[in-house]
Design an enzyme around this catalytic site. Structure first.
Site, PDB file in Angstrom:
ATOM      1  N   PRO B 628       0.795  -1.238   0.000  1.00  0.00           N
ATOM      2  CA  PRO B 628       0.000   0.000   0.000  1.00  0.00           C
ATOM      3  C   PRO B 628       0.825   1.285   0.000  1.00  0.00           C
ATOM      4  O   PRO B 628       0.480   2.251  -0.672  1.00  0.00           O
ATOM      5  CB  PRO B 628      -0.811  -0.102   1.296  1.00  0.00           C
ATOM      6  CG  PRO B 628      -0.774  -1.529   1.690  1.00  0.00           C
ATOM      7  CD  PRO B 628       0.478  -2.128   1.125  1.00  0.00           C
ATOM      8  N   GLU B 701       0.075   1.871 -15.086  1.00  0.00           N
ATOM      9  CA  GLU B 701      -0.514   2.602 -16.214  1.00  0.00           C
ATOM     10  C   GLU B 701      -1.811   3.303 -15.802  1.00  0.00           C
ATOM     11  O   GLU B 701      -2.018   4.472 -16.096  1.00  0.00           O
ATOM     12  CB  GLU B 701      -0.815   1.662 -17.387  1.00  0.00           C
ATOM     13  CG  GLU B 701       0.195   0.568 -17.643  1.00  0.00           C
ATOM     14  CD  GLU B 701       1.587   1.049 -17.898  1.00  0.00           C
ATOM     15  OE1 GLU B 701       1.769   2.000 -18.674  1.00  0.00           O
ATOM     16  OE2 GLU B 701       2.527   0.466 -17.303  1.00  0.00           O
TER      17      GLU B 701
END
Lengths: 210, 734
Positions: B628, B701
């Site tokens: 995270p 992306e």
């Protein structure tokens, strides 16, 4: 590549450059803790080419890098960055643009942050240089180094040395009064991975001793 | 995931290579100095098209320290065998360095100077005199006479008929400037030959399939004769997906001079020595009813490529097919052959380009119809993949929008453009969707457990910044039942097990699944060894119930019954265990994608046209988040990249001679610290087990894809002025 010579054999700056060369234009004598540490003569590979070609001008410089004194004969064209990276084996400072636009090469010279790519090494006689390799105290990281890890203030890590050295300068200059001020005074260091918000947090935490 | 307790995966850990990176100890390509290394500097073409009619290297070679100057006149012929399977565009003929006198683009390498010092090599390169027969180059994408390659097309329904009969018809042309990746680390190669074996320390995103195979093909030598080492990559964003000419030049120079050679591209040389995100013209027509149901979209796209290689943005088509439930779609995509070097994928390839056009168009439609832009998107949200009817594995885009709208305060927005002011500043907010398909490629990882209870995991992948070192260590640590500090992950060496390209957001899914597979197998091997060993406290236990925690094998309902890896291996006189983990993607009937809802607030100076992004929020449906803390960095980094694309980044070519006029970081603007104020990322909790064994969908992306249109839409909301060209600069707003 460097040529290490005992102190006594280093050419004075006024003398014509080495007659032995067409090879390498740097001689290094290292003084650590006051003791002379001198390597033997290392003869670099001979070049091909015209014997009559002029040697590039070089100069003798004594400077301290991360507490270690170096006396070097340096090609006048050599930047501080290339001296560090190519001759003193201190590759932590990075060449991102070689034009002073990105800050990846930032080091401290006499306590001031500078772009080492724009600083000619030959001008640094008597200077005290601190690079990323000299920031930690042994195993103990500098507070800003630790803050960069804690805040995840980097991704690829290539700009990180420059960011941290610049951040140390920024804190020292007292330009950490607000996030806005930090952003402004850290804008000479590009981070293409885009960690700016975290860099600001890391500088802020280190400045406040958090 | 394995039945193992998840202690490391999902925990907000700091990078395992953090200490190296903050102390200057991480060695990037140009930081390697093999004994006796000399320096090479490329001389690049000063014309944009033509041929070399004369070249004089005498003055350069006469310089002290100069070893050799190599040009097409004295370079050996190189085999340049085909290298199918690499990222060299199929159907092209790649640039062959120093093999002839032809000049195909401005900046093409024409010579290389090799010298004992960098200063001598630089000076020598400046002394090489080249005379050309120059012809005017063609470098302007907007020139309608530029020849194009065979178009790629797609159609469903009858888009033209649906458009003609639509209650609302809109036709827009969007333009995107050429962008350069500009990673902070310049591309660099250090090459050394030992007899007929070549070692390169290279900046690459594809150690084996991209660099090792290409050098073997170019020099016509066996793959095993080439070793590629690349432990750290200082950013790349796609620029390292191919082996560019300078890598071949470094290896050639090393072979010709019989010295190790270091070649670092200058920042200027990055702009034509490596690829770029091609400029694009994107015409989009859409038809809708008054309720906002889009019935037709016609996409006509055109991007730059070189004359010698047909590079197409493979990702430019899918978005227009799957983003909205539009029954009638047609797409035509052409690449224009220009006298430029070949483009390459850049972060969010194709998707980021298409998203700017499509998501701007949807925003335009929302104002045309007076429907909230989020509501408009929801009304066109597909239940299944409209291109093939497949179910989505997971698609929580609505939830991304709901969460984002709440966190961003969307309901406080006055929908009217140019209605909100803060002193001289016009304030606007905008949204856009980001999508990127989840790619997965075969991968391998070797997992070894040593007698001291530590593990080593290796795969020939890369870490250009996302944190491969860290996330792979997390996966291996949990699957082996070891703490993070007992596991070392290594990458970036062609001697390691094969890994796919490090790009397209596929590393976690692909290499991570191989690491998981290897670590699971190894743990199970150890458990079997224990339960079949009469001397083990676990003898006779059901192997399926044994778990490993902190390096100790035990049965959960009786934790005292167990032993450590060290005890097990020592007693069995084993030096260690080793397994090759593999991952082979499973084809299934799902469409698998990662999603983003991106929110932006901008302030535009009403008199100066200056745009500031005041805050951004991204909400992502990207499957399981392994790491995270690092994932947050990826997301804010994607936003920064998108801010650059939206407002700053533009490679400018002088069409008279094909020269890039802003090939430096002072004139090619990228975001700096002062440009970035408040960025926030939220990942929806979840996993996608149809995607891959880890349940991840890829991050790198999707975090960029919707950013530029969200900003562009916010600029419209602030100013009432629609700019259909990136970057949006002050002059366009005045």
């Amino acid at each position: 590549m460097s040529t290490e010579l005992p102190e006594s054999t280093v050419s004075p700056p006024t003398r014509a450059p080495f007659t032995t060369s067409r090879r390498t234009f740097i001689a290094t004598t290292t003084l650590a803790g006051g003791a002379v540490v001198a390597g033997g003569l290392f003869v670099g590979p001979n070049a091909l080419g015209d014997e009559s070609a002029a040697e590039p001008p070089s100069g003798r410089v004594s400077l301290t890098v991360n507490g270690v004194r170096h006396t070097v004969m340096v090609d006048n064209r050599t930047s501080l960055l290339d001296l560090l990276r190519e001759h003193l084996d201190l590759t932590g400072s990075k060449k991102g643009c070689n034009a002073g636009a990105c800050g990846a090469c930032t080091v401290l010279v006499d306590g001031q942050r500078v772009n080492s790519c724009l600083t000619l090494a030959v001008r640094l006689d008597g200077a005290e240089v601190t690079t990323i390799e000299g920031l930690a105290d042994g195993e103990d990281l500098h507070a800003l180094q630790q803050a960069f890890i804690d805040q995840d203030a980097f991704q690829c890590g290539f700009c990180t040395s420059g960011q941290i050295m610049s951040g140390v300068g920024c804190i020292k200059e007292g330009h950490t009064g607000s996030a806005e001020e930090i952003r402004e005074w850290m804008s000479g260091n590009i981070c293409r991975c885009g960690c700016y918000t975290k860099i600001v947090r890391a500088v802020d935490h280190a400045a406040r001793g958090k | 995931m394995s039945p193992q307790p998840q202690a490391s995966v999902g925990a907000p850990l700091s990078r395992v290579d953090g200490r190296l990176k903050v102390t200057g100890g991480a060695d990037y390509a140009a930081d390697h100095h093999p004994e006796g290394v000399v320096h090479a500097v490329i001389v690049d073409s000063g014309i944009g098209r033509g041929r070399i009619s004369g070249i004089d290297t005498g003055a350069a070679e006469a310089q002290p320290g100069v070893i050799r100057v190599i040009t097409h006149r004295n370079a050996p012929t190189l085999p340049y065998r085909d290298n199918a399977g690499s990222n060299n565009p199929a159907g092209g003929r790649r640039l062959r360095v120093f093999q002839d006198d032809q000049i195909l683009f401005h900046g093409q390498p024409v010579a290389v100077a090799v010298a004992t010092t960098l200063e001598a090599a630089q000076h020598a390169a400046s002394l090489v005199k080249v005379v050309y027969d120059a012809q005017p180059p063609s470098t302007d994408l907007s020139d309608p006479d530029v020849p194009t390659n065979t178009p790629t097309t797609y159609a469903r329904g009858d888009a033209q008929a649906a458009l003609d009969s639509a209650a609302v018809r809109m036709e827009m042309t969007y333009r995107l400037a050429r962008n350069h990746h500009n990673p902070m680390e310049p591309h660099a190669t250090v090459a050394r030959w030992d007899g007929d074996r070549l070692t390169v320390w290279d900046k690459t995103q594809w150690v084996i399939g991209g660099t090792q195979t290409e050098l073997a093909a170019v020099f016509g030598i066996p793959l095993e004769s080439v070793r590629v080492i690349s432990p750290f990559v200082g950013g790349a964003f796609g620029s390292g997906l191919r082996t560019w000419p300078h890598t071949t030049i470094a290896a050639l120079a090393a072979r010709e001079t019989r010295r190790p050679v270091k070649l670092v591209l200058s920042r200027r040389q990055q702009y034509f020595g490596t690829g770029f995100r091609p400029a694009c013209e994107y015409q989009l027509s859409l038809g809708s009813d008054r309720s906002g149901r889009v019935s037709a979209m016609v996409h006509d796209m055109r991007t730059e490529t070189s004359t010698y290689e047909p590079f197409g943005e493979r990702g430019i088509l899918p978005l227009g097919q799957v983003l909205y439930d539009t029954p009638n779609v047609s797409q035509t995509y052409r690449t224009a052959r220009l006298d430029v070097n070949t483009p390459v994928a850049m972060r969010g390839p194709g998707f980021a380009t298409a998203a700017y056009a499509i998501e701007s168009a949807m925003d335009e439609l929302s104002y045309e119809l007076g429907i909230d832009p989020i509501e408009l998107r929801v009304r066109n949200e597909p239940e299944a993949d409209p291109s093939n009817g497949n179910a989505f594995s997971t698609r929580r885009l609505r939830e991304c929008y709901t969460t984002g709208a709440r966190e961003f305060g969307w309901d406080r927005r006055d929908p009217k453009p140019r209605a909100t002011r803060d002193g001289d500043w016009l304030i606007g907010t905008g949204v856009a969707t980001g999508v990127y398909h989840t790619l997965r490629n075969p991968a391998q990882a070797r997992v070894r457990l040593d007698a001291d209870g530590s593990a080593l995991v290796e795969s020939a992948t890369s870490d250009m910044g996302p944190g491969t070192y860290t996330s792979m260590t997390q996966v291996a640590a949990d699957a082996l039942g070891l703490p993070m500090r007992r596991v070392t992950f290594r990458l970036g060496d062609s001697l390691m097990p094969n890994a796919p390209l490090h790009g397209g957001s596929l590393t976690m899914a692909s290499v991570g699944s191989a690491v998981l597979n290897g670590a699971d197998q190894l743990r199970q091997q150890a458990i079997r060894l224990a339960v079949e060993d009469e001397r083990s406290p676990l003898y006779g236990a059901d192997a399926g119930t044994v778990v490993v925690r902190n390096g100790r094998l035990h049965v959960p309902d009786n934790p005292s019954r167990g032993e450590t890896y060290q005890q097990l291996l020592a007693r069995n006189d084993r030096a260690g265990l080793e397994v090759l983990g593999t991952y082979t993607p499973v084809q299934n009937r799902f469409t698998i994608e990662a999603y983003a809802a991106v929110f932006a607030e901008v302030a535009v100076d009403a008199r100066l046209g200056l745009v500031r992004v005041r805050r951004m929020l991204g909400v992502y449906d990207a499957g399981r988040i392994i790491s995270p803390k690092l994932a947050e960095s990826q997301a804010i980094g994607g936003m920064v990249g998108g801010i650059g694309q939206a407002l700053l980044e533009h490679t400018v070519t002088d069409h008279r001679d094909g020269r890039i006029v802003n090939a430096n970081l002072a004139d090619y603007l990228v975001p700096v610290n002062a440009d970035i104020i408040d960025l926030k990322a939220i990942y929806l909790q979840g996993e996608d087990m149809d995607a891959d064994p880890l349940g991840v969908k890829g991050l790198g992306e999707v975090v960029l894809v919707g950013v530029a249109p969200a900003i562009a839409n916010a600029v419209f909301h602030a100013t009432g002025h629609r700019v259909r060209e990136l970057p949006i600069t002050a002059d366009a707003l005045l």
